[in-house]
Design an enzyme around this catalytic site. Sequence first.
Site, mmCIF file in Angstrom:
data_model
loop_
_atom_site.group_PDB
_atom_site.id
_atom_site.type_symbol
_atom_site.label_atom_id
_atom_site.label_comp_id
_atom_site.label_asym_id
_atom_site.label_seq_id
_atom_site.Cartn_x
_atom_site.Cartn_y
_atom_site.Cartn_z
ATOM 1 N N ASN A 10 0.879 -1.175 0.000
ATOM 2 C CA ASN A 10 0.000 0.000 0.000
ATOM 3 C C ASN A 10 0.913 1.220 0.000
ATOM 4 O O ASN A 10 1.518 1.545 1.011
ATOM 5 C CB ASN A 10 -0.886 -0.020 1.259
ATOM 6 C CG ASN A 10 -1.672 1.274 1.408
ATOM 7 O OD1 ASN A 10 -1.729 2.089 0.485
ATOM 8 N ND2 ASN A 10 -2.272 1.470 2.573
ATOM 9 N N LYS A 12 0.186 4.305 -0.308
ATOM 10 C CA LYS A 12 -0.406 5.520 0.288
ATOM 11 C C LYS A 12 -0.170 6.720 -0.642
ATOM 12 O O LYS A 12 -0.150 6.554 -1.854
ATOM 13 C CB LYS A 12 0.135 5.733 1.701
ATOM 14 C CG LYS A 12 -0.001 4.456 2.550
ATOM 15 C CD LYS A 12 0.247 4.635 4.013
ATOM 16 C CE LYS A 12 0.054 3.294 4.725
ATOM 17 N NZ LYS A 12 0.145 3.395 6.170
ATOM 18 N N HIS A 96 -9.310 1.567 4.793
ATOM 19 C CA HIS A 96 -8.049 1.726 5.521
ATOM 20 C C HIS A 96 -8.265 2.667 6.704
ATOM 21 O O HIS A 96 -9.065 3.610 6.617
ATOM 22 C CB HIS A 96 -6.964 2.283 4.578
ATOM 23 C CG HIS A 96 -5.599 2.186 5.176
ATOM 24 N ND1 HIS A 96 -5.136 3.108 6.075
ATOM 25 C CD2 HIS A 96 -4.625 1.251 5.046
ATOM 26 C CE1 HIS A 96 -3.910 2.746 6.464
ATOM 27 N NE2 HIS A 96 -3.584 1.628 5.844
ATOM 28 N N GLU A 98 -6.615 5.052 7.745
ATOM 29 C CA GLU A 98 -6.390 6.474 7.433
ATOM 30 C C GLU A 98 -7.634 7.082 6.791
ATOM 31 O O GLU A 98 -7.947 8.256 7.014
ATOM 32 C CB GLU A 98 -5.152 6.604 6.529
ATOM 33 C CG GLU A 98 -3.872 6.353 7.329
ATOM 34 C CD GLU A 98 -2.761 5.664 6.565
ATOM 35 O OE1 GLU A 98 -2.769 5.672 5.323
ATOM 36 O OE2 GLU A 98 -1.868 5.090 7.235
ATOM 37 N N GLU A 168 -5.054 -4.465 10.625
ATOM 38 C CA GLU A 168 -4.026 -3.448 10.812
ATOM 39 C C GLU A 168 -4.289 -2.686 12.115
ATOM 40 O O GLU A 168 -5.094 -1.751 12.125
ATOM 41 C CB GLU A 168 -4.053 -2.456 9.647
ATOM 42 C CG GLU A 168 -3.825 -3.107 8.300
ATOM 43 C CD GLU A 168 -3.230 -2.132 7.286
ATOM 44 O OE1 GLU A 168 -2.284 -2.531 6.602
ATOM 45 O OE2 GLU A 168 -3.676 -0.973 7.205
ATOM 46 N N GLY A 174 2.968 2.617 10.702
ATOM 47 C CA GLY A 174 3.945 3.686 10.511
ATOM 48 C C GLY A 174 4.655 4.100 11.796
ATOM 49 O O GLY A 174 5.337 5.119 11.840
ATOM 50 N N SER A 214 3.784 -1.841 10.339
ATOM 51 C CA SER A 214 5.230 -1.956 10.540
ATOM 52 C C SER A 214 5.764 -3.360 10.240
ATOM 53 O O SER A 214 6.689 -3.834 10.895
ATOM 54 C CB SER A 214 5.628 -1.517 11.950
ATOM 55 O OG SER A 214 5.297 -0.148 12.147
HETATM 56 P P1 13P Z 1 3.346 0.570 7.611
HETATM 57 O O1 13P Z 1 3.830 -0.736 7.035
HETATM 58 O O2 13P Z 1 4.078 1.763 7.113
HETATM 59 O O3 13P Z 1 3.222 0.514 9.098
HETATM 60 O O4 13P Z 1 1.835 0.756 7.049
HETATM 61 C C1 13P Z 1 0.936 -0.288 7.155
HETATM 62 C C2 13P Z 1 -0.285 0.052 6.400
HETATM 63 O O5 13P Z 1 -1.019 0.951 6.754
HETATM 64 C C3 13P Z 1 -0.581 -0.720 5.196
HETATM 65 O O6 13P Z 1 -1.864 -0.467 4.727
#
Ligand code: 13P
Length: 257
Positions: A10, A12, A96, A98, A168, A174, A214
């Site tokens: 992903n 982003k 997601h 976010e 997640e 992150g 992560s």
């Molecule tokens: P990270 O791997 O940067 O923690 O992000 C995970 C994520 O949100 C994948 O959709």
Amino acid sequence: MSRRYLIAGNWKMNKTAAEAAVLVKGIVDQAGSESAVDVAVCPPFTALDAASRALKGSKVALGAENMYPKASGAYTGEISADMIKEFGCEYVILGHSERREYFKESDAFINEKVKAALASGLKPILCVGETLQQREAGTTIDVVSTQTKGGLDGVSAAEVEKVVIAYEPVWAIGTGKTATPEMAQEVHAQIRAILSSIFGEDGAQKVRILYGGSMKPENADALLAEKDIDGGLIGGAALKADSFVSLVNSAVKAAAK
Ligand code: 13P
């Protein structure tokens, strides 16, 4: 029941079209003919065309990061299922954390998208997960259950085989903080039990449940060794070919066991 591992990136809001072409080439050069596991990249909309061209002839699949549930019309700024399918997208990430947080997406709205994606032949990657506050309050399973049931409302047992769930934990995204393999497995098993209560055990066994938060080369082997962890949805580590390919290789190793 053996489920195929899926390692999905992903991206982003990262990578221009030009940068996407370079990253995809790096991934395809090293992992483009991998057939033991499924691999997908999900770039921003504006890089789908470039990524799709760079993926051509490889086994790496393409996904989008979001879509709008309506087929067309007066929805300024939005993108439909047919628009992403035009570039050869097989997957679409939906719900997601976010998007839930910054764009206030509700389970009902995410459910509309899941159904629209399935109706157009896309495989939704439905994201669920608790915040730190919710984990500390002991409501992780309630939250994940509400999100899973809400997101899949009205989906049939035949359709659910096409759905991928991504667990997640928001506090792990992150932040460098990963759920331990045991913590992740516990929630994955609960998600599978929820799926079983809706779709029956057969249906539940066919759904892939990815871990995201992560995930990186240093922790992937242990996570992927867990019984109900069927792959990863990768953020930061998907932005470099070497680390992403290393995760693909971890899945190949796990699949061989
Ligand atoms: P990270 O791997 O940067 O923690 O992000 C995970 C994520 O949100 C994948 O959709």
